[in-house]
Write an enzyme that holds these catalytic residues in place. Structure first.
Site, PDB file in Angstrom:
ATOM      1  N   THR A 180       0.031  -6.779  12.753  1.00 29.42           N
ATOM      2  CA  THR A 180      -0.553  -5.440  12.599  1.00 29.42           C
ATOM      3  C   THR A 180      -0.126  -4.752  11.309  1.00 29.42           C
ATOM      4  OG1 THR A 180       1.268  -4.517  13.899  1.00 29.42           O
ATOM      5  CG2 THR A 180      -0.745  -5.105  15.086  1.00 29.42           C
ATOM      6  N   GLY A 200      -0.391  -3.117   8.034  1.00 27.82           N
ATOM      7  CA  GLY A 200      -1.498  -2.553   7.274  1.00 27.82           C
ATOM      8  C   GLY A 200      -2.620  -1.960   8.087  1.00 27.82           C
ATOM      9  N   THR A 201      -2.432  -1.793   9.399  1.00 30.75           N
ATOM     10  CA  THR A 201      -3.521  -1.244  10.203  1.00 30.75           C
ATOM     11  C   THR A 201      -3.866   0.189   9.815  1.00 30.75           C
ATOM     12  OG1 THR A 201      -1.883  -0.700  11.905  1.00 30.75           O
ATOM     13  CG2 THR A 201      -3.164  -2.712  12.227  1.00 30.75           C
ATOM     14  N   GLY A 202      -2.859   1.009   9.497  1.00 29.87           N
ATOM     15  CA  GLY A 202      -3.130   2.387   9.102  1.00 29.87           C
ATOM     16  C   GLY A 202      -3.904   2.473   7.809  1.00 29.87           C
ATOM     17  N   CYS A 203      -3.535   1.627   6.841  1.00 30.86           N
ATOM     18  CA  CYS A 203      -4.259   1.580   5.566  1.00 30.86           C
ATOM     19  C   CYS A 203      -5.713   1.189   5.796  1.00 30.86           C
ATOM     20  CB  CYS A 203      -3.609   0.554   4.624  1.00 30.86           C
ATOM     21  SG  CYS A 203      -1.858   0.795   4.307  1.00 30.86           S
ATOM     22  N   LYS A 223      -3.518   9.300  16.027  1.00 25.99           N
ATOM     23  CA  LYS A 223      -3.591   7.919  16.501  1.00 25.99           C
ATOM     24  C   LYS A 223      -2.582   7.695  17.627  1.00 25.99           C
ATOM     25  CE  LYS A 223      -2.801   6.533  12.329  1.00 25.99           C
ATOM     26  NZ  LYS A 223      -2.627   5.772  11.075  1.00 25.99           N
TER      27      LYS A 223
END
Length: 265
Positions: free
Chosen positions: A204, A206-209, A173
């Site tokens: 932003t 929690g974007t990875g989750c 990413k």
């Protein structure tokens, strides 16, 4: 209905962790289940306290799910101790689980280490080789590859090093500091860029989750990896563009119910 299991920690504010995973999976049209690795007292501005479950209790949760409602995909989030990592790996091998999406949460965007070096070693040894795809951010890809990543060419080198070493697909990413949310998927010698425009939204958390759970949801529904990544990126972009502001840094999954129905097919 297809099914997906999230193995991760709880976020009491609902924007990341298990809560974000369950919301994401539901909005992407799969039946969502959970095995909780830790309870946290946190909100969008920080973590106040963490209480881990025991490896034995985590195994019992995973067994309870697989023995009754076998997951079509598994997403793994932050796991901070060697015992829990080994417990997850042992159970997933036992059940011969498929479509495993690992978000290797090790390093914060700030560069701060989030788990111990022993746990990082266990993650490399036990979980990454089991994964269908891992979704490291730039700092995490640097840890896994052992190299500095300063540009898109470095992303390509690092993704290849990681993918070839651990025999898994890698979604590196780029949005953390390299480019405007352009991500690189490396699979068995093949590369594909997924281009995205950075959305000016400070919320932003929690974007990875959310991204990894959306990928798992689409894999569960039978989409191939490339299509699953594209649909997941479209989903999270829509959530961020929605601009709902619940708190100081409310996560994209606190936006996503306004997208209900758009990604369930």
């Amino acid at each position: 209905m297809k099914t997906a299991l999230s193995i991760a920690g709880s976020d009491s504010s609902g924007g990341a962790g298990i809560q974000a995973d369950l919301k994401t999976m539901t909005m992407n049209g799969v039946f969502a289940m959970s095995a909780i690795t830790a309870l946290t007292a946190q909100n969008t501005t920080g973590v106040r306290a963490i209480s881990e479950v025991t490896p034995e209790f985590l195994k019992q949760q995973i067994d309870a799910v697989f023995e009754d409602i076998r997951p079509d995909a598994v997403k793994i989030g932050m796991v901070s101790s060697v015992g829990l990592i080994e417990a997850i790996a042992e159970r997933l091998r036992f059940y011969q689980s498929e479509n495993i999406v690992l978000d290797p949460v090790m390093v914060a965007t700030s560069g701060a280490r989030l788990i111990s070096s022993d746990a990082v070693d266990a993650l490399k040894r036990e979980l990454i080789p089991l994964a269908t795809v891992i979704t490291p951010n730039i700092p995490e890809a640097e840890v896994l590859s052992g190299m500095s990543i300063q540009n898109e060419q470095d992303m390509q080198k690092a993704a290849k090093m990681i993918g070839d070493k651990y025999s898994c697909a890698v979604l590196c990413k780029g949005g953390h500091r390299i480019n405007d949310a352009n991500d690189l998927l490396y699979v068995e010698g093949q590369e594909k860029w997924f281009y995205g425009k950075r959305i000016d939204n400070p919320n932003t958390h929690g974007t990875g989750c959310t991204l990894s759970s959306a990928i798992a949801s689409n894999l569960a529904k039978g989409y191939d990896l490339e299509t699953s990544v594209q649909r997941a990126k479209d989903y999270i972009s829509g959530a961020l563009a929605d601009m709902l502001d619940l708190g100081k840094g409310s996560g994209p999954m606190n936006h996503a119910f306004n997208l209900a129905g758009q990604f369930k097919d």
